[in-house]
Design an enzyme around this catalytic site. Structure first.
Site, PDB file in Angstrom:
ATOM      1  N   GLY A   1      -3.138  -2.438  -8.023  1.00 54.74           N
ATOM      2  CA  GLY A   1      -2.022  -3.726  -7.810  1.00 54.74           C
ATOM      3  C   GLY A   1      -1.753  -4.187  -9.394  1.00 54.74           C
ATOM      4  O   GLY A   1      -0.766  -4.645  -9.625  1.00 54.74           O
ATOM      5  N   ASP A   2      -3.017  -4.481  -9.869  1.00 55.98           N
ATOM      6  CA  ASP A   2      -2.794  -4.838 -11.337  1.00 55.98           C
ATOM      7  C   ASP A   2      -1.875  -4.070 -12.397  1.00 55.98           C
ATOM      8  O   ASP A   2      -1.107  -4.735 -13.059  1.00 55.98           O
ATOM      9  CB  ASP A   2      -4.112  -5.188 -11.755  1.00 55.98           C
ATOM     10  CG  ASP A   2      -5.218  -5.875 -10.936  1.00 55.98           C
ATOM     11  OD1 ASP A   2      -4.846  -6.892 -10.313  1.00 55.98           O
ATOM     12  OD2 ASP A   2      -6.287  -5.602 -10.642  1.00 55.98           O
TER      13      ASP A   2
ATOM     14  N   GLY B   1       5.115   1.056   0.334  1.00 61.89           N
ATOM     15  CA  GLY B   1       5.894   0.858  -0.737  1.00 61.89           C
ATOM     16  C   GLY B   1       5.719  -0.675  -1.167  1.00 61.89           C
ATOM     17  O   GLY B   1       4.688  -1.441  -1.008  1.00 61.89           O
TER      18      GLY B   1
ATOM     19  N   GLY C   1       0.754  -1.159   0.149  1.00 63.61           N
ATOM     20  CA  GLY C   1      -0.113   0.093   0.194  1.00 63.61           C
ATOM     21  C   GLY C   1       0.643   1.342   0.192  1.00 63.61           C
ATOM     22  O   GLY C   1       1.629   1.345  -0.788  1.00 63.61           O
ATOM     23  N   ALA C   2       0.511   2.295   0.826  1.00 66.85           N
ATOM     24  CA  ALA C   2       1.262   3.327   0.995  1.00 66.85           C
ATOM     25  C   ALA C   2       2.599   3.265   1.420  1.00 66.85           C
ATOM     26  O   ALA C   2       3.380   4.156   1.340  1.00 66.85           O
ATOM     27  CB  ALA C   2       0.499   4.334   1.823  1.00 66.85           C
TER      28      ALA C   2
END
Length: 317
Positions: A251-252, A225, A222-223
């Protein structure tokens, strides 16, 4: 060429709202309709980056026909497998502060014949693929070992395999030795059976997945890294984002950037982080184009911040 396999695709409707209030009438300030499913999103991101992709997916009913039309409109080549059931429709509510609420339908149940037809469609295109991406949950009718069989067949064709799934689908496929797996923080914690409080915890968990058969682990935190843990060592990448508009498909997009940049090493991780950062700043599940990317804003280092807390755990499938 990147071949994607989406066993449980969807028609995704995203509505932008000021804030979510239960029991009231909500008026959307924006709306989108996109072809959905993790593998579909990877194909969309690969195509947006200017590379060739073929999307293999089962489609049925009016939503399935609409998914095919939307993909064709984006110039994406498809290898559809017609099924008797109806492709699922998903709803996402995106609030102005970046909070996202998703309602995912279970999807149709595939018959044994439809399962075999899906594997045959993959085999028909596998020999021209550099990478085969197996993404998302499995629909009813397919056992957790289905991905393992697909990975084995893909390797027999000479293609490398990237696997982005979770739970029993992920653990069952590790013995087939996928070249890359791409969990988020929740999925990584689920795979090793314990919570992950820090980046160091995530590194250890990724190493455990490699010991179970994964060639490399590209972990989205996520935020906080991304990590790339491979035979060559561990790399950490991060980029600041001014404002998150929607993380649907981010994410894709990240996986697409990683594979399009070769699927290994510092350049690939830089591309993954740049694609993910660009995607969260776009509406709905819009995939970034090269003009949206800012690779210069990405920091990739072998000096991994092991003590950094994981503050954004992500979300399960």
């Amino acid at each position: 060429m990147i071949l994607t396999v989406t066993p449980n695709p969807s028609l995704d409707r995203t509505y932008e709202i000021p804030n979510l209030e239960r029991g009231t009438v909500l008026r959307a300030t924006g709306e989108r309709m996109d072809p959905g499913g993790k593998g579909v999103n990877v194909s969309r991101a690969v195509a947006a980056a200017g590379h060739r992709t073929v999307a293999v997916l089962p489609l049925g009913g009016a939503p399935g026909a609409l998914v095919a039309d939307l993909l064709a409109g984006q110039g994406i080549e498809t290898a559809p497998v017609q099924i008797a059931g109806t492709t699922r429709s998903n709803i996402a509510l995106a609030e102005s502060d970046g909070t996202l609420t998703k309602i995912n339908a279970p999807g149709p149940e595939l018959t044994p014949d439809e399962s075999r037809a899906l594997l045959s469609a993959v085999a028909a295109h596998a020999r021209t693929a550099d990478w085969i991406v197996c993404s998302g949950s499995l629909p009813r009718g397919l056992t957790p070992s289905w991905y393992a069989e697909l990975v084995t067949r893909a390797h027999e064709s000479g293609a490398r395999v990237a696997l982005d799934t979770s739970g029993p689908f992920l653990t069952a496929a590790l013995s087939a030795r996928p070249d890359v797996v791409k969990p988020n923080a929740v999925e990584l914690a689920e795979a090793v059976g314990r919570p992950l409080a820090s980046v160091g915890d995530a590194v250890k968990a990724a190493e455990e997945l490699r010991a179970l058969g994964a060639g490399a682990v590209l972990a989205s935190l996520g935020a906080d890294g991304q990590l790339l843990v491979s035979e060559a060592g561990t790399l950490y990448g991060a980029a600041s984002v001014a404002a998150v508009r929607s993380d649907v498909g981010a994410g894709d997009a990240s996986l697409a950037g990683f594979l399009a940049a070769g699927g290994d090493g510092e350049d690939a991780l830089t591309a993954a982080v740049a694609h993910g950062a660009a995607a969260v700043q776009l509406p709905g599940s819009v995939m970034p184009t090269p003009s949206d990317l800012d690779p210069a804003a990405v920091l990739v280092t072998a000096d991994v911040p092991l003590d950094r807390a994981i503050t954004q755990q992500g979300s399960p499938r």
